[in-house]
Design a protein around this motif. Structure first.
Motif, short mmCIF file in Angstrom:
data_model
loop_
_atom_site.label_atom_id
_atom_site.label_comp_id
_atom_site.label_asym_id
_atom_site.label_seq_id
_atom_site.Cartn_x
_atom_site.Cartn_y
_atom_site.Cartn_z
N SER A 182 0.83 -1.20 0.00
CA SER A 182 0.00 0.00 0.00
C SER A 182 0.87 1.26 0.00
O SER A 182 0.57 2.23 -0.68
N LEU A 183 1.96 1.24 0.76
CA LEU A 183 2.88 2.38 0.75
C LEU A 183 3.52 2.54 -0.62
O LEU A 183 3.70 3.65 -1.11
N SER A 184 3.86 1.40 -1.25
CA SER A 184 4.47 1.47 -2.57
C SER A 184 3.52 2.06 -3.60
O SER A 184 3.90 2.87 -4.44
N SER A 185 2.25 1.65 -3.57
CA SER A 185 1.28 2.20 -4.50
C SER A 185 1.01 3.66 -4.23
O SER A 185 0.82 4.46 -5.15
N LEU A 186 1.02 4.06 -2.94
CA LEU A 186 0.83 5.46 -2.60
C LEU A 186 1.99 6.30 -3.10
O LEU A 186 1.81 7.42 -3.60
N ALA A 187 3.20 5.75 -2.99
CA ALA A 187 4.39 6.50 -3.40
C ALA A 187 4.40 6.78 -4.88
O ALA A 187 4.94 7.79 -5.34
N SER A 188 3.81 5.89 -5.69
CA SER A 188 3.83 6.07 -7.13
C SER A 188 2.82 7.11 -7.60
O SER A 188 2.76 7.43 -8.77
N ALA A 189 2.03 7.67 -6.68
CA ALA A 189 0.96 8.57 -7.07
C ALA A 189 1.38 10.03 -7.04
O ALA A 189 0.61 10.89 -7.41
N PHE A 190 2.59 10.35 -6.57
CA PHE A 190 2.99 11.73 -6.51
C PHE A 190 4.48 11.87 -6.78
O PHE A 190 5.24 10.94 -6.69
N TYR A 191 4.87 13.11 -7.16
CA TYR A 191 6.26 13.44 -7.39
C TYR A 191 6.61 14.64 -6.53
O TYR A 191 5.78 15.48 -6.22
N LEU A 192 7.84 14.72 -6.14
CA LEU A 192 8.28 15.77 -5.26
C LEU A 192 8.67 17.01 -6.04
O LEU A 192 8.91 16.94 -7.25
N PRO A 193 8.77 18.17 -5.37
CA PRO A 193 9.28 19.36 -6.04
C PRO A 193 10.67 19.12 -6.59
O PRO A 193 11.47 18.39 -6.02
N GLY A 194 10.96 19.79 -7.69
CA GLY A 194 12.24 19.56 -8.37
C GLY A 194 12.05 18.74 -9.63
O GLY A 194 12.91 18.73 -10.49
N VAL A 195 10.91 18.06 -9.74
CA VAL A 195 10.60 17.31 -10.94
C VAL A 195 9.19 17.71 -11.40
O VAL A 195 8.40 16.89 -11.81
N ALA A 196 8.88 18.98 -11.28
CA ALA A 196 7.56 19.49 -11.65
C ALA A 196 7.42 19.46 -13.17
O ALA A 196 8.40 19.55 -13.92
N PRO A 197 6.19 19.34 -13.68
CA PRO A 197 5.98 19.26 -15.13
C PRO A 197 6.30 20.58 -15.81
O PRO A 197 6.16 21.66 -15.24
N THR A 198 6.73 20.48 -17.07
CA THR A 198 6.98 21.65 -17.91
C THR A 198 5.89 21.72 -18.97
O THR A 198 5.67 20.76 -19.70
N ASP A 199 5.20 22.84 -19.02
CA ASP A 199 4.14 23.04 -20.01
C ASP A 199 4.71 23.79 -21.21
O ASP A 199 5.45 24.77 -21.06
N TYR A 200 4.35 23.32 -22.40
CA TYR A 200 4.82 23.94 -23.63
C TYR A 200 3.64 24.47 -24.42
O TYR A 200 2.54 23.90 -24.42
N GLN A 201 3.89 25.56 -25.12
CA GLN A 201 2.91 26.08 -26.06
C GLN A 201 3.10 25.44 -27.41
O GLN A 201 4.10 24.76 -27.67
N GLN A 202 2.15 25.67 -28.30
CA GLN A 202 2.27 25.18 -29.67
C GLN A 202 3.54 25.74 -30.30
O GLN A 202 3.84 26.93 -30.21
#
Length: 638
Positions: free
Chosen positions: A10-30
């Motif tokens: 259960s801890l393993s499945s919970l851990a896969s559900a989030f990412y920590l700061p420092g690996v935040a998504p990058t949004d791109y425009q067209q």
């Protein structure tokens, strides 16, 4: 066991559900620029050569012998973590130009490159050794598609430098022909989101590469300056110069994969059932050992204690036998208490570092998207836990009657780390002379030395100061002035047989998981099964403790009171089997053609075995120490 397993999963499945700061998504425009970075070249295995790894060296992408296209102004380094550098990553900018959701076909990368005979031979050899190129697009590794045993698709990081074509009639003496991949087809998956102001934004969620060897030609009439219609494969001339034009194509595909789960396809398991088999097998070993030791504790020890306590102390009991007869010598200080205490301090430091790192990884703090985070955290934890190493070493040394406290304070923070760093430095020289990207830069070496002496050593000194100020662990029985004579020992209780017998059980508990870790290290795969690793680490601790306690009990029953070093070596013998397993892996999975490759593999394997020896030996000693104190505190001595 069932509850702990469910909790871990259960801890393993919970851990896969989030990412920590420092690996935040990058949004791109067209049409926004999506960076593509290049990493080192790494060796891999191929089904064509019976899964044999032919090299363990990695190389910089811009090595002159490879003669790849460079960006204008030269490549620039991309910031990396300490762990990423130590594990050989060398991430640099590239001349590739990729734009969000903009398909481009047959795009010239740079002017044609001329390959000399020397460069052609070097590349042909690397193609024969199954080297892979490693690109990063928005932090995601460019990969090739593969399938597991159940037919489920997953991604393998990297893609081949080239391909070998075996002649139809090998008996005529024709050697395989090496074809150089000079064209890259990028299939990039994107996921559409919406910004706060309602504008569409796009995120990269998958990168596949299909490399090809084609005779591309410059063509000014084409939109991107190249013509890729000639499908004739490129074979570098080993006797002269060869002109090669590098081209690439980019194709964008919409995907429903969310950014938070984009790494899931990179973490495929070839056969997940083998992990469950390993876990069940290890659990059976633990249950068996726990039951055996429990039987000894509940039956044999209780019977011994009752019998000893009912004896008339005024009568002569010399005709009796058993572990009570050595009560006056069992807490006698062993030989070389300084060395033992220093090893135990370093072992305690490794123990807490390893456990904490695994817990952090299990909870998702060490995401594979943050390259090198595992190694970085492990090094920083070991440094900060220098206080624990100094404290344990000083407390044990004082308890063992040591008086040279200044030497203990000075030796503890430098003995084991000095051996590790010295071995690492010597092996790094081999990498340096081979121009491998795995060679750690001199500046990083200085940084490691600085972290060691500026942080770890002072913390160890502070821990030693507190350790020597703390009271000793008082023995429950008095120690005689004259040592007791030890009778002849049975064969299985002699040092070497007892170590060989006891060391195989902890190794059997971690054998399968160790295989996956070895593949991760030498085949450059992402290891992420930290739920299984957490359980296996706990099983290893229990197994080392139980088997050492059992051997120490048998040793004391044979009236041998030299148990301190025996407990350390008995549990530490697991490292011998780990090194022998590495030798088997070397013979069965590796086919290294260079002397340097063999030295590196054996050297790093010996270094890993040394650290395992200290770790497991420490577990065995302390479990035996508390066991011995417990049983001797329950008997009446006058």
């Amino acid at each position: 066991m069932r509850l702990s397993l469910l909790g871990t999963l259960s801890l393993s499945s919970l851990a896969s559900a989030f990412y920590l700061p420092g690996v935040a998504p990058t949004d791109y425009q067209q049409d926004g620029t999506v960076p593509l970075y290049v990493n080192r070249l790494t060796p891999s295995i191929s089904d064509a050569d019976n899964q044999q790894l032919r090299s363990v060296l990695s190389y910089n992408y811009y090595l002159p012998e490879l003669n790849f296209c460079r960006p204008e102004g030269g490549p620039k380094k991309v910031s990396e973590s300490l762990g990423s550098i130590l594990f050989g990553d060398r991430i640099l900018t590239s001349p590739f130009e990729i734009h969000m959701r903009k398909n481009e076909t047959c795009k010239k990368l740079c002017k044609p490159k001329k390959y000399s005979r020397h460069q052609a031979k070097f590349i042909s050899k690397k193609i024969w050794e199954n080297y892979n190129l490693n690109f990063l697009v928005d932090g995601l590794p460019a990969a090739t598609r593969a399938q597991d045993a159940h037919g489920k698709d997953y991604f393998l990081q990297g893609f081949p430098l080239g391909e070998l074509q075996i002649p139809d009639q090998p008996e005529q003496g024709k050697a395989p022909v090496a074809y150089f991949h000079n064209h890259y087809n990028f299939w990039i998956d994107y996921h559409q989101t919406t910004s706060r102001n309602g504008e569409p934004r796009y995120r990269v969620v998958g990168v596949l590469v299909q490399p090809e060897s084609i005779s591309s030609k410059e063509d000014a009439s084409k939109k991107f300056g190249a013509n890729c219609d000639d499908e004739t494969k490129v074979s570098l001339n080993l006797d002269g110069d060869t002109d090669v034009l590098f081209t690439y194509s980019v194709y964008w595909r919409p995907s429903k994969t969310a950014w938070a789960t984009r790494w899931d396809r990179y973490l495929g398991v070839v056969d997940p059932n083998i992990h469950w088999f390993s876990l069940v097998n290890s659990a059976i070993i633990v249950v068996f050992l726990t039951s055996m030791v429990g039987m000894v504790l509940l039956r044999a020890l209780r019977k011994d204690i009752n019998r000893y306590n009912q004896l008339d102390l005024n009568e002569d009991v010399q005709d009796d036998s058993g572990w009570k007869l050595v009560h006056g010598d069992v807490f006698r200080p062993p030989k070389n208490p300084m060395l033992l205490s220093v090893l135990l301090g370093s072992g305690a430091q490794l123990f807490f570092m390893t456990g904490t790192t695994i817990v952090f990884a299990l909870l998702g703090f060490l995401s594979p998207s943050n390259r090198g985070s595992l190694g970085t955290v492990a090094i920083l934890l070991y440094t900060l836990l220098g206080f624990v190493g100094g404290y344990v070493s000083a407390r044990v040394y004082k308890t063992l009657g040591g008086e040279a406290w200044k030497q203990n304070i000075a030796i503890t923070p430098v003995f084991v780390p000095g051996i590790v760093f010295g071995t690492f430095f010597l092996l790094n020289l081999f990498l340096f002379f081979k121009q491998s990207s795995g060679a750690v830069p001199f500046t990083t070496m200085l940084a490691l030395i600085g972290i060691w002496f500026v942080i770890s050593v002072p913390l160890s000194f502070a821990g030693s100061w507190f350790g020597f100020r703390a009271p000793i662990f008082e023995a429950p029985v008095r120690t005689n002035q004259i040592p007791r004579q030890i009778p002849p020992q049975q064969t299985y209780l002699r040092p070497v047989p007892s170590m060989l017998l006891a060391g195989i059980l902890p190794f059997g508990a971690i054998f399968v998981e160790l295989y996956f870790i070895m593949n991760s290290i030498w085949l450059h795969k992402v290891y992420y099964m930290f739920g299984f690793l957490f359980v296996c680490y706990g099983i290893m601790i229990v197994t080392c403790s139980m088997v050492t306690i059992l051997m120490v009990y048998f040793l004391l029953c044979s009236e041998n009171y030299h148990w301190q070093w025996r407990a350390f070596f008995t549990s530490g013998a697991c490292a011998l089997y780990i090194f022998l397993n590495a030798i088997v892996y070397w013979i069965s999975k590796l086919s290294l053609s260079s002397f340097t490759g063999n030295v590196l593999y054996l050297g790093y394997s010996a270094l890993i075995g040394f650290l395992f020896f200290i770790l497991t030996g420490t577990i065995g000693f302390f479990s035996s120490y508390f066991f011995v104190r417990k049983i001797y505190s329950h008997i009446k001595i006058e």
